[in-house]
Structures are given as structure tokens and as C-alpha cells.
Design an enzyme around this catalytic site. Structure first.
Site, PDB file in Angstrom:
ATOM      1  N   HIS A  17       0.845  -1.206   0.000  1.00  0.00           N
ATOM      2  CA  HIS A  17       0.000   0.000   0.000  1.00  0.00           C
ATOM      3  C   HIS A  17       0.877   1.251   0.000  1.00  0.00           C
ATOM      4  CE1 HIS A  17      -2.945  -2.692   2.413  1.00  0.00           C
ATOM      5  NE2 HIS A  17      -3.519  -2.489   1.241  1.00  0.00           N
ATOM      6  N   LYS A  41     -14.853  -8.771   4.019  1.00  0.00           N
ATOM      7  CA  LYS A  41     -13.751  -9.101   4.942  1.00  0.00           C
ATOM      8  C   LYS A  41     -14.132  -8.758   6.376  1.00  0.00           C
ATOM      9  CE  LYS A  41     -10.096  -7.823   1.638  1.00  0.00           C
ATOM     10  NZ  LYS A  41      -9.120  -6.762   1.320  1.00  0.00           N
ATOM     11  N   ARG A  90      -1.921  -5.737  -8.318  1.00  0.00           N
ATOM     12  CA  ARG A  90      -0.773  -6.616  -8.043  1.00  0.00           C
ATOM     13  C   ARG A  90      -0.544  -7.617  -9.159  1.00  0.00           C
ATOM     14  NH1 ARG A  90      -2.989  -8.065  -2.203  1.00  0.00           N
ATOM     15  NH2 ARG A  90      -4.807  -8.100  -3.552  1.00  0.00           N
ATOM     16  N   SER A 127      -2.643  -7.758   3.115  1.00  0.00           N
ATOM     17  CA  SER A 127      -2.832  -7.673   4.571  1.00  0.00           C
ATOM     18  C   SER A 127      -3.249  -9.036   5.119  1.00  0.00           C
ATOM     19  CB  SER A 127      -3.912  -6.642   4.912  1.00  0.00           C
ATOM     20  OG  SER A 127      -3.561  -5.387   4.418  1.00  0.00           O
TER      21      SER A 127
HETATM   22  O1  PNS Z   1      -8.407  -2.996   0.573  1.00  0.00           O
HETATM   23  P1  PNS Z   1      -9.667  -3.552  -0.031  1.00  0.00           P
HETATM   24  O2  PNS Z   1     -10.411  -4.415   0.968  1.00  0.00           O
HETATM   25  O3  PNS Z   1      -9.432  -4.273  -1.323  1.00  0.00           O
HETATM   26  O4  PNS Z   1     -10.593  -2.280  -0.378  1.00  0.00           O
HETATM   27  C1  PNS Z   1     -11.870  -2.450  -0.931  1.00  0.00           C
HETATM   28  C2  PNS Z   1     -12.725  -1.200  -0.667  1.00  0.00           C
HETATM   29  C3  PNS Z   1     -12.824  -0.927   0.833  1.00  0.00           C
HETATM   30  C4  PNS Z   1     -12.096  -0.013  -1.371  1.00  0.00           C
HETATM   31  C5  PNS Z   1     -14.143  -1.500  -1.270  1.00  0.00           C
HETATM   32  O5  PNS Z   1     -14.694  -2.631  -0.638  1.00  0.00           O
HETATM   33  C6  PNS Z   1     -15.083  -0.295  -1.130  1.00  0.00           C
HETATM   34  O6  PNS Z   1     -15.003   0.619  -1.920  1.00  0.00           O
HETATM   35  N1  PNS Z   1     -15.946  -0.331  -0.088  1.00  0.00           N
HETATM   36  C7  PNS Z   1     -16.927   0.728   0.159  1.00  0.00           C
HETATM   37  C8  PNS Z   1     -18.315   0.342  -0.405  1.00  0.00           C
HETATM   38  C9  PNS Z   1     -18.330   0.518  -1.916  1.00  0.00           C
HETATM   39  O7  PNS Z   1     -18.273   1.633  -2.407  1.00  0.00           O
HETATM   40  N2  PNS Z   1     -18.334  -0.605  -2.650  1.00  0.00           N
HETATM   41  C10 PNS Z   1     -18.203  -0.587  -4.100  1.00  0.00           C
HETATM   42  C11 PNS Z   1     -19.492  -0.477  -4.837  1.00  0.00           C
HETATM   43  S1  PNS Z   1     -20.596  -1.794  -4.546  1.00  0.00           S
END
Ligand code: PNS
Length: 167
Positions: A17, A41, A90, A127
């Protein structure tokens, strides 16, 4: 001003990150690291704890800010007038999910997503893997900043002892 958001669950933040954030901070005027909820998660650290850890390890970057949001990412972008999301890719395994997210975010509110390729040294890092290695007492000091290693160990020990006590 060119502001972008680097969203994620950051549970905890890794060198992968930080690589993306550092490189983005050289390309844009301001980078906001937004801690969001990923409903797929379960997290080890609270949002506040994650923000505190991120603040600690990004203190050296003057144009990097830390924030959190409990709703949709596009609503965060709209509320804060940030038109662009920056995400690290990645490997091809990330691509399907990230493509879908970027398309839905574009469709919902016209928010663009820019992908940066992760440095090869970090392409295997996540993570979740870091937490798994640490849970078996493996060495994670190459994957997360030194101040977070002890915090991760302490939290995992607490979780383990809580589970044992609950039988
Ligand atoms: O580090 P991650 O877990 O890959 O991040 C994913 C994250 C938190 C960016 C994604 O789950 C997210 O944007 N969550 C907020 C809710 C949302 O906007 N979801 C996408 C549209 S359904």
C-alpha cells in the site's frame, strides 16, 4: 488542485500500500487515504486504529491525508469533491474485481479509477497474508512497517486468548 483518493481496508497497511501511496503522492497534489469497510472481509483492527497506524507511518508525507468513510466510496468522492480513485494492481488475479469496481464507480457517479501497477517486490503481498504469517509467529517485518509489527502481534495474541477462554 489534483486530489485523489487511495481507498482500502488497510487491516493493516502494508509496504505494498505504502509503495502506491508514495508514488501517487509524487504525481498528485494531494492523496487522501480513505479507510473504508469491505463487506467481504472481517477486520482485526477498528477503523480508528487503522487510521492511527496509517497516520503514524505516513507522517513524513506532507501531501498525504488520512480519512474514513462508512458508506459507498463514490459518495465519499462526491462529498469531498475528489474525482479520481487510485488503486494498485498486483496481478491479473486483482483485475476482474478491480475492473468491476471501477466500472460500477464510474457508472454510479462518474468517478474515474486510475490503476498503478504494484512494484514487483510487493506483488504477492496482502494484509490477509501478513495476518496469517503473523498468526503462526512468522516474521512479517519485511511486509509492514516496524512500528506495526508489535501491534499486530499483540492484537493476534489477544484474539487467540479470547478464543481459548471462550472454549
Ligand atoms: O483494501 P480492499 O479491501 O481491497 O478495499 C476495498 C474497498 C474498501 C475499497 C471497497 O470494498 C469499497 O469501496 N468499499 C466501500 C463500499 C463501496 O463503495 N463498494 C463498491 C461499490 S458496490
Amino acid at each position: 488542485m489534483n486530489r485523489v483518493v487511495c481507498p482500502g481496508s488497510f487491516d493493516p497497511i502494508t509496504f505494498g500500500h505504502l509503495d502506491i501511496i508514495e508514488r501517487a503522492s509524487r504525481l498528485f497534489d494531494e492523496v487522501v487515504i480513505a479507510v473504508l469497510v469491505n463487506q467481504t472481509k472481517s477486520s482485526l483492527f477498528t477503523v480508528e486504529e487503522r487510521m492511527e497506524m496509517i497516520r503514524e507511518v505516513t507522517a513524513g508525507y506532507k501531501n498525504v491525508k488520512v480519512d474514513s468513510w462508512s458508506g459507498l466510496l463514490v459518495d465519499y468522492c462526491e462529498t469531498n469533491e475528489i474525482p479520481v480513485i487510485v488503486k494498485g494492481l498486483r496481478a491479473v488475479t486483482d483485475f476482474d474485481y478491480e475492473l468491476q469496481m471501477s466500472q460500477i464507480n464510474l457508472q454510479l457517479k462518474g468517478i474515474e479509477t486510475l490503476f498503478m501497477s504494484t512494484a514487483p517486490a510487493h506483488s504477492f503481498l496482502s494484509s490477509s497474508l501478513v495476518k496469517e504469517i503473523a498468526s503462526y509467529d512468522g516474521d512479517v517485518s519485511s511486509y509492514i512497517p516496524e512500528p506495526l509489527v508489535g501491534r499486530l502481534r499483540e492484537r493476534l495474541a489477544l484474539v487467540k486468548s479470547t478464543r481459548v477462554n471462550q472454549g
